[in-house]
Design a protein around this motif. Sequence first.
Motif: not given
Length: 427
Positions: A199-209, A242-253
Amino acid sequence: MRARRAGLRAGAAAITVLAAVGAVAGSAATSGADRDGHQARHHDRARNVIFIQGDGMGLSTRELIRLATEGKDGRLTMDSLDHAGWTATDSADPEEAVTDSAAGATAFASGVRTYNGAVGVDADGTPVETLLERAKRAGKATGLVSTAQVTDASPAAFGAHVPDRYDQSEIARQYLEETRPDVMLGGGEDWWYPAGDPGAWPDSPAEDPTEESKGTEGDLVERAQELGYEYVSDAEGLAEADGRRLLGLFANEETFQQANEGEGDVYDPEVPLVDMAAKALDVVSRDRDGFFLFLEEEAIDEFAHRSNATRTIQAGQSLEATVALALDFQRTHRDTLVLVVGDHATGGVAIETVDDEDESGAGATAEDGPFPIPGTDLEFTVDWTTGGHTGEATPITAQGPGADRLGGAQLNTDVHDAVLRAMFPRR
Ligand SMILES: [Zn+2]
């Protein structure tokens, strides 16, 4: 880019004008009514509800936030609402004396006490209607916003029905295909993509592998887009959405990194809670039938689990900014009920005078601080009694139609009943 930015500014100006019109209409509606009945005639029901939860925010934690932020003479915005009371937090767990967030939120959302870990189901595992679903059934817009995974136990208890809170991909699937909140903003991208698809947030990032996609329901982001959701994954995307329906995922966890002090603890969300809340309000407030919006700061609980007072305070200040935003909205939209509550307390927080002779405990639950008290030369320390939840009652403050029902001593199930009656008064 330049043009879009200008468009955004124009949009903001339009919102300001609308807010001013709302303020005039609000004062016209209330003029001529007497002091006690000032909201009775035109604002006897809560067209809108903004349900704000500080996860793990007991009275001692709320006072910790106040003392560290405002000092002895100051008052938090979250403590300035018209009505105040407290709520018991008990669950109906057969084995544990103290609730978890799943049972706590199910009590608020559905008015039913259940076992720990249960999301939107009663003690027998039967689904129970939630405030969000009831609002939706009445044609209102709905939204779930959290600094945790947007599929974490608290928001999930308002928008899903699963016997086990950790079944987060199923919770996401139910959001999309059954409950359909108009806005979903938070973390938890790992449960929306199958293993191997980062997805947009990479697997196994340095801050939490250990963070990596682990979805069990296929590509739910694609599914969301098929169903008409605009999907965003960062702050810029959210600002331009500007959607009427909105999904935002801003982190892996979670949108922060839960850890003890100095051991990788980070509270710096990609999108601050107050910004997620502002966008969610923009979207849901377009619905003429009104809305039900759940906003949660999860980091108050999670850093208290790690006896990390510095980050617990920081998370509390994030919630405080979000309450200020909600109250600004309420001032120009008087038919809005705003409430601020905790689902349980965490950590057994004790605010103490600095004293080297006093016991402090060892390891992670040793005292934190000293922290300065603004406006004084004094400092205080924070002592902890547990890395888990405690059974203390939590404060509740409320303002708007039906807020008086939330004053005094409540059970957590009463909070549900009061919000339901505020939205749908008995005739
Ligand atoms: Zn917790």
